[in-house]
Design an enzyme around this catalytic site. Structure first.
Site, short mmCIF file in Angstrom:
data_model
loop_
_atom_site.label_atom_id
_atom_site.label_comp_id
_atom_site.label_asym_id
_atom_site.label_seq_id
_atom_site.Cartn_x
_atom_site.Cartn_y
_atom_site.Cartn_z
N HIS A 43 0.85 -1.33 -0.07
CA HIS A 43 0.00 -0.16 0.12
C HIS A 43 0.83 1.11 0.04
O HIS A 43 0.18 2.39 0.32
CB HIS A 43 -1.08 -0.11 1.42
CG HIS A 43 -1.95 -1.08 1.20
ND1 HIS A 43 -2.56 -1.68 2.39
CD2 HIS A 43 -2.32 -1.91 0.23
CE1 HIS A 43 -3.35 -2.72 2.10
NE2 HIS A 43 -3.23 -2.91 0.54
N ASN A 55 -2.27 -12.55 16.15
CA ASN A 55 -3.10 -11.57 16.17
C ASN A 55 -3.76 -11.24 17.63
O ASN A 55 -3.94 -12.35 18.05
CB ASN A 55 -4.25 -11.43 15.11
CG ASN A 55 -4.55 -10.37 14.55
OD1 ASN A 55 -3.79 -9.55 14.03
ND2 ASN A 55 -6.08 -10.01 14.74
C1 BV8 Z 1 -8.36 -2.48 -5.12
C2 BV8 Z 1 -2.99 2.85 2.76
C3 BV8 Z 1 -8.58 -2.87 -7.29
C4 BV8 Z 1 -3.54 4.13 2.98
C5 BV8 Z 1 -4.68 1.15 2.65
C6 BV8 Z 1 -12.31 -7.11 -3.51
C7 BV8 Z 1 -11.29 -7.09 -4.34
C8 BV8 Z 1 -10.69 -5.97 -4.58
C9 BV8 Z 1 -10.99 -4.68 -3.80
C10 BV8 Z 1 -12.12 -4.75 -3.09
C11 BV8 Z 1 -12.80 -6.06 -2.79
N1 BV8 Z 1 -13.68 -5.72 -1.80
C12 BV8 Z 1 -13.39 -4.47 -1.41
C13 BV8 Z 1 -12.63 -3.95 -2.28
C14 BV8 Z 1 -12.22 -2.50 -2.12
C15 BV8 Z 1 -11.22 -2.38 -1.05
C16 BV8 Z 1 -11.20 -2.92 0.04
O1 BV8 Z 1 -10.57 -3.92 0.40
N2 BV8 Z 1 -12.16 -2.53 1.04
C17 BV8 Z 1 -12.40 -3.30 2.25
C18 BV8 Z 1 -12.58 -2.10 3.47
C19 BV8 Z 1 -13.58 -4.18 2.25
N3 BV8 Z 1 -9.68 -2.60 -1.51
C20 BV8 Z 1 -9.23 -1.79 -2.22
O2 BV8 Z 1 -9.81 -0.51 -2.59
C21 BV8 Z 1 -7.66 -1.62 -2.66
N4 BV8 Z 1 -7.66 -1.36 -4.09
O3 BV8 Z 1 -8.56 -3.51 -4.74
O4 BV8 Z 1 -7.92 -1.80 -6.46
C22 BV8 Z 1 -9.37 -2.01 -7.71
C23 BV8 Z 1 -9.33 -0.63 -8.28
C24 BV8 Z 1 -10.72 -0.01 -8.96
C25 BV8 Z 1 -11.78 -0.81 -8.88
C26 BV8 Z 1 -11.95 -1.57 -8.22
C27 BV8 Z 1 -11.07 -2.51 -7.69
C28 BV8 Z 1 -6.88 -0.96 -2.04
C29 BV8 Z 1 -6.76 -1.14 -0.55
C30 BV8 Z 1 -5.61 -0.45 0.06
C31 BV8 Z 1 -6.21 0.68 0.72
N5 BV8 Z 1 -5.13 1.50 1.50
N6 BV8 Z 1 -3.62 1.63 3.35
C32 BV8 Z 1 -3.44 4.55 4.22
O5 BV8 Z 1 -2.59 3.82 5.19
O6 BV8 Z 1 -3.72 5.61 4.71
S1 BV8 Z 1 -5.32 -0.12 3.62
C33 BV8 Z 1 -5.29 0.16 5.28
O7 BV8 Z 1 -6.17 -0.35 5.99
C34 BV8 Z 1 -3.85 -0.30 5.86
O8 BV8 Z 1 -2.94 -0.11 4.85
C35 BV8 Z 1 -4.28 -1.88 6.26
O9 BV8 Z 1 -4.22 -2.60 5.17
C36 BV8 Z 1 -5.83 -1.65 6.37
C37 BV8 Z 1 -6.07 -1.79 7.72
O10 BV8 Z 1 -5.96 -2.99 7.97
P1 BV8 Z 1 -4.96 -3.74 8.98
O11 BV8 Z 1 -3.66 -3.65 8.59
O12 BV8 Z 1 -5.32 -5.10 9.06
O13 BV8 Z 1 -5.36 -2.80 10.36
P2 BV8 Z 1 -6.70 -3.06 11.43
O14 BV8 Z 1 -6.52 -1.90 12.10
O15 BV8 Z 1 -7.64 -3.28 10.39
O16 BV8 Z 1 -6.20 -4.46 12.23
C38 BV8 Z 1 -5.37 -4.38 13.03
C39 BV8 Z 1 -5.17 -5.89 13.58
O17 BV8 Z 1 -3.99 -6.07 14.55
C40 BV8 Z 1 -6.49 -6.19 14.46
O18 BV8 Z 1 -7.02 -7.16 14.12
C41 BV8 Z 1 -5.94 -6.16 15.79
O19 BV8 Z 1 -6.50 -7.45 16.74
C42 BV8 Z 1 -4.62 -6.61 15.59
N7 BV8 Z 1 -3.69 -6.06 16.79
C43 BV8 Z 1 -3.61 -5.03 17.37
N8 BV8 Z 1 -2.77 -4.72 18.10
C44 BV8 Z 1 -1.79 -5.90 18.09
C45 BV8 Z 1 -2.32 -6.70 16.93
N9 BV8 Z 1 -1.86 -8.00 16.73
C46 BV8 Z 1 -0.87 -8.26 17.26
N10 BV8 Z 1 -0.08 -7.45 17.95
C47 BV8 Z 1 -0.51 -6.53 18.55
N11 BV8 Z 1 0.18 -5.64 19.37
#
Ligand code: BV8
Ligand code: ZN
Length: 244
Positions: free
Chosen positions: A119, A213
């Site tokens: 990303h 996780n």
């Molecule tokens: C795309 C950069 C093609 C910006 C980020 C199906 C197929 C394709 C696309 C989609 C699809 N379904 C939906 C989509 C659209 C979308 C998507 O996935 N939406 C989701 C919400 C459903 N995907 C996209 O748009 C992607 N593009 O597919 O392009 C396309 C193009 C055009 C038209 C159609 C398709 C682009 C996705 C990238 C977005 N950019 N980041 C920025 O950072 O500002 S994503 C961003 O959110 C982060 O980078 C990260 O990846 C994500 C958050 O996720 P996590 O890293 O998992 O963090 P989170 O807080 O959620 O979880 C943390 C975990 O850690 C928790 O579970 C917690 O329990 C745990 N934790 C906490 N502390 C600890 C711990 N574990 C261990 N130790 C600890 N101490």
């Protein structure tokens, strides 16, 4: 948290590993995850609403400031024991790929070599209209800096929701996932696509899948080993047991 004996035995014989990390591995560095509520002024915004081209088009200044705040936070904090454990793991393997969803740059900063930033990276800034990455820019108060070449707005060099990932990077991630014998999913809620599909690809191919996780995720019921707890505690213990 005990590391299962059978996992330790398997990893001792493993030579090809792929690791996917998410915001959870940087949580112990003090960086907010995407699921955490945000602080202060930013508490009224959801990250997924700010990390989009629409948000930047609507209010470039707001989105620029959110990334500037996150860039500064990442600069003030540093990688933690979880990042360093993955550096150590890479040293013991001749085929190791670190695929990260994080944009904080901490894996490279900690010393990981083969890193795929799915990303992008918030330390990098690029021209909104495609002139490419700019090495340096000056922060002008209350202004979004402009491209020295074409004067369009600058923007963070990250992949926003709705934007495509770089083909080279996602293909390399896919290749590593197809070839690995063990796939780790660390600190990610396994919701964002296409990153979240990598663990399933690894499983379909018969790799051993390990989740580390804090909370259960949609992946938890499908992995071979689910280690619940802090990445900064579990990873160093696992690396010590297997390669120590
Ligand atoms: C795309 C950069 C093609 C910006 C980020 C199906 C197929 C394709 C696309 C989609 C699809 N379904 C939906 C989509 C659209 C979308 C998507 O996935 N939406 C989701 C919400 C459903 N995907 C996209 O748009 C992607 N593009 O597919 O392009 C396309 C193009 C055009 C038209 C159609 C398709 C682009 C996705 C990238 C977005 N950019 N980041 C920025 O950072 O500002 S994503 C961003 O959110 C982060 O980078 C990260 O990846 C994500 C958050 O996720 P996590 O890293 O998992 O963090 P989170 O807080 O959620 O979880 C943390 C975990 O850690 C928790 O579970 C917690 O329990 C745990 N934790 C906490 N502390 C600890 C711990 N574990 C261990 N130790 C600890 N101490
Ligand atoms: Zn330009």
């Amino acid at each position: 948290m005990k590391i299962p004996k059978e996992l330790v035995q398997f990893l001792k014989k493993t030579t090809r590993i792929a690791v996917l990390t998410g915001a959870g591995i940087s949580a112990e560095s003090g960086l907010k995850t995407f699921r955490d509520a945000q602080d202060g002024h930013w508490s009224k915004y959801r990250p997924e609403d700010l990390a989009t081209p629409q948000a930047f088009a609507r209010d470039p200044r707001l989105v620029w400031d959110w990334y500037a705040m996150r860039r500064n936070k990442a600069a003030e904090a540093s990688p933690n024991l979880g990042h360093f454990a993955l550096v150590e793991m890479e040293r013991h393997l001749n085929d190791f790929t670190l695929i990260t969803q994080n944009v904080d740059g901490y894996h490279r900063q900690a010393g990981s070599k083969n890193v795929l930033e799915l990303h992008g990276n918030i330390q990098k800034v690029k021209c909104y209209d495609g002139c490419g990455v700019v090495e340096s820019w000056e922060e002008i108060d209350n202004e979004v800096p402009r491209c020295p070449n074409c004067n369009a707005y600058l923007r963070p060099d990250v992949v926003w929701f709705g934007e495509s990932l770089s083909l080279g990077v996602i293909n390399a991630a896919h290749k590593a996932t197809l070839e690995c014998q063990a796939f780790f999913s660390v600190g990610t809620s396994a919701l964002v696509q296409p990153a979240a599909s990598l663990a399933h690809t690894a499983r379909q191919r018969g790799a051993i899948v390990v989740e580390i996780n804090l909370d259960p995720t949609p992946l938890t019921s499908q992995v071979d080993f689910a280690l619940h707890g802090m990445a900064g505690e579990i990873l160093p213990k696992l690396v010590e047991k297997v390669w120590g």
